[in-house]
Design an enzyme around this catalytic site. Structure first.
Site, PDB file in Angstrom:
ATOM      1  N   ASN A   1       6.410  -1.355 -10.988  1.00  8.48           N
ATOM      2  CA  ASN A   1       5.964  -2.749 -11.108  1.00  8.48           C
ATOM      3  C   ASN A   1       5.217  -2.915 -12.424  1.00  8.48           C
ATOM      4  OD1 ASN A   1       3.016  -2.281 -10.677  1.00  8.48           O
ATOM      5  ND2 ASN A   1       3.772  -1.510  -8.716  1.00  8.48           N
TER       6      ASN A   1
ATOM      7  N   PHE B   1      -7.987  -4.727  -3.719  1.00 13.30           N
ATOM      8  CA  PHE B   1      -7.596  -5.940  -4.440  1.00 13.30           C
ATOM      9  C   PHE B   1      -6.531  -6.652  -3.626  1.00 13.30           C
ATOM     10  CE2 PHE B   1      -9.831  -4.132  -7.906  1.00 13.30           C
ATOM     11  CZ  PHE B   1     -10.057  -5.167  -8.808  1.00 13.30           C
TER      12      PHE B   1
ATOM     13  N   ASP C   1       5.170  -0.742  -2.343  1.00 19.35           N
ATOM     14  CA  ASP C   1       5.161  -0.840  -0.877  1.00 19.35           C
ATOM     15  C   ASP C   1       6.244   0.026  -0.244  1.00 19.35           C
ATOM     16  OD1 ASP C   1       2.997  -2.604  -0.567  1.00 19.35           O
ATOM     17  OD2 ASP C   1       4.252  -4.275  -1.239  1.00 19.35           O
TER      18      ASP C   1
ATOM     19  N   LYS D   1      21.713  12.779 -10.547  1.00 24.60           N
ATOM     20  CA  LYS D   1      21.837  11.396 -11.027  1.00 24.60           C
ATOM     21  C   LYS D   1      22.990  10.709 -10.300  1.00 24.60           C
ATOM     22  CE  LYS D   1      22.787   8.624 -15.040  1.00 24.60           C
ATOM     23  NZ  LYS D   1      23.547   8.584 -16.269  1.00 24.60           N
TER      24      LYS D   1
ATOM     25  N   PRO E   1       2.854   4.977   2.511  1.00 24.82           N
ATOM     26  CA  PRO E   1       1.548   4.950   3.178  1.00 24.82           C
ATOM     27  C   PRO E   1       0.645   3.953   2.468  1.00 24.82           C
ATOM     28  CG  PRO E   1       1.782   6.929   1.828  1.00 24.82           C
ATOM     29  CD  PRO E   1       3.129   6.251   1.841  1.00 24.82           C
ATOM     30  N   ASP E   2      -0.232   3.323   3.210  1.00 30.78           N
ATOM     31  CA  ASP E   2      -1.186   2.386   2.613  1.00 30.78           C
ATOM     32  C   ASP E   2      -2.478   3.149   2.322  1.00 30.78           C
ATOM     33  OD1 ASP E   2      -3.254   0.408   2.248  1.00 30.78           O
ATOM     34  OD2 ASP E   2      -1.757  -1.052   2.915  1.00 30.78           O
ATOM     35  N   ILE E   3      -2.766   3.325   1.045  1.00 33.95           N
ATOM     36  CA  ILE E   3      -3.910   4.161   0.651  1.00 33.95           C
ATOM     37  C   ILE E   3      -5.224   3.486   1.032  1.00 33.95           C
ATOM     38  CG2 ILE E   3      -5.052   5.246  -1.333  1.00 33.95           C
ATOM     39  CD1 ILE E   3      -2.154   5.283  -2.584  1.00 33.95           C
TER      40      ILE E   3
ATOM     41  N   LYS F   1      -6.629  -4.340   6.655  1.00 36.08           N
ATOM     42  CA  LYS F   1      -6.763  -3.015   6.029  1.00 36.08           C
ATOM     43  C   LYS F   1      -8.084  -2.328   6.400  1.00 36.08           C
ATOM     44  CE  LYS F   1      -3.446  -3.872   2.488  1.00 36.08           C
ATOM     45  NZ  LYS F   1      -2.705  -3.157   1.454  1.00 36.08           N
TER      46      LYS F   1
END
Ligand code: CTP
Length: 401
Positions: free
Chosen positions: A209, A324, A277, A287, A304-306, A342
């Site tokens: 991103n 954030f 995500d 490749k 995983p959501d840190i 969260k």
């Protein structure tokens, strides 16, 4: 106490200059590194050789020295230090400082610096009490110059009164106090995530991103400057490593989580990374080739959501967990929902919709969402956001004691 601190010691002219030699030893005993600038007047009382032997560094004397300038320019000399210390500070150098004169290396460094300055005045009692000196002192105090001494006592000139330089140990104590005051988070541990993550598709392709890492890196730098032992876990970015942080580079979300868990315990965790995500369920080991039978379908798995993991850590949950929320609509409402989902303490919500230039840009508009409500911050640079957040963290951790 002074471990890792770099002090630029400016020795000006005066009989008390001989005490600067002992000061170099006292400061180094406490862990500081000391680099010396000797004025022409100072060199009448101590030699460059003795200062150099005690500091185990080169001594700088000449503004127009070609060799010195080639090695370390005078601007750099003054900025490389954490504190500029003028010992002894004669009436003359104080006057020059007050008036912004820069006619030798010492005064040029003092004018060019962006760091704090501490002075230990030493002069005859009449010179000290003279209206001109007192006016100069008032100017310097107003500008935030730190003073140590002078004390009252018998002077080398045979007179008695104020003007006697503080003893080297007392000056070293004042330097230690200065760093303690300017490091309110010393003894605290901070963990910061920053940048994007890269999720491999095959050995040459990945999902990423647009996060630049600017905000997270600035937060780590601001916490480290306040004395926190700071670990920065960063995905791939072009940002330079902030000074004084323990840098851990990772690529994927799973690597980032593992590095964060390893960095615990921490008093505060700030998750500023734009973690991907999803990742490709099975990364191709070779490749992927165009097969002629159409485009591949990538099957995705949630990462995983840190932030959520750190917030839920049973025994190692940091006292303050901050995330954030990058949103493009209903910024505050979504951030409030994200905070409870969260389980973190604070969410810094920012609008990243097209046109705001927040992602990758230099500025940010923050709404701090906490249990106490919402604070709307004005639009400011990411560096200022980092400073303000670090101040709020300092307040919060201090209040929790
Ligand atoms: N975060 C994280 N680990 C993830 C995803 C997000 O630690 N796998 C953290 C980010 O560092 C940030 C916060 O969660 O502090 C919110 O990130 P954001 O992208 O706004 O939210 P998401 O959880 O991705 O939710 P959504 O994309 O649905 O808005």
């Amino acid at each position: 106490m002074l471990h890792g601190k770099r002090i630029l010691l400016i020795v000006s002219g005066g009989i008390a200059a001989y005490k600067s030699l002992e000061l170099v030893r006292r400061l180094r005993e406490r862990g500081a590194s000391v680099r010396c600038v000797l004025t022409r007047g100072g060199a009448q009382f101590v030699t460059p050789l003795s200062l150099s032997a005690l500091s185990e560094d080169k001594v700088y004397t000449d503004l127009f020295s070609l060799t010195d300038e080639a090695e370390m320019g005078h601007i750099q000399l003054s900025r490389d230090a954490d504190l500029l210390l003028v010992v002894p500070a004669s009436a003359d150098i104080l006057a020059k400082m007050a008036h912004g004169q820069a006619d030798d290396l010492a005064t040029t460094a003092l004018l060019a610096t962006d760091k704090d300055v501490m002075v230990a005045p030493a002069m005859n009692v009449r010179m000290w009490t003279h209206a001109a000196t007192q006016a100069n002192l008032a100017t310097l105090r107003e500008r935030g110059v730190h003073f140590v001494g002078p004390t009252e006592g018998d002077m080398a000139c045979g007179e008695f009164g104020p003007g006697r330089m503080a003893e080297p140990n007392d000056i070293a104590d004042a330097v230690s106090d200065f760093f303690e005051d300017s490091a309110p988070l010393s003894g605290r541990r901070a963990l910061v995530t920053s940048g994007p993550t890269h999720e491999a598709i095959d050995p040459v392709r990945y999902i990423a991103n647009r996060s630049s890492g600017k905000q997270g890196h600035a937060i780590a730098a601001a916490l480290a400057r306040r004395g926190a032992h700071t670990t920065l876990v960063a995905g791939p970015t072009n940002q330079p490593d902030p000074a004084g942080v323990n840098m851990i580079r990772v690529e994927s979300a799973r690597e980032m989580l593992a590095a964060c868990e390893k960095a615990l315990p921490a008093d505060v965790a700030v998750c500023a990374a734009a973690v991907a995500d999803w990742r490709v369920t099975t990364e191709a080991t070779e490749k992927m080739k165009k097969s002629g039978t159409g485009v591949p379908t990538l099957e995705m798995t949630e990462n995983p959501d840190i932030l959520a993991t750190l917030s839920a850590a049973a025994n190692t949950r940091p006292a303050l967990v901050i995330g954030f929320a990058a949103e493009t609509e209903n910024v505050v409402e979504y951030a409030q929902a994200k905070r409870s989902k969260k389980g973190c303490d604070w969410i810094l919500a920012n609008d990243v919709s097209p046109g705001t230039d927040t992602f990758g840009g230099t500025d940010n508009t923050i709404h701090l969402v906490s249990a106490d409500g919402i604070e709307d911050w004005p639009r400011m640079s990411k560096t200022d956001v980092a400073e303000r957040l670090a101040d709020r963290i300092t307040e919060q951790l201090g209040a929790g004691e």
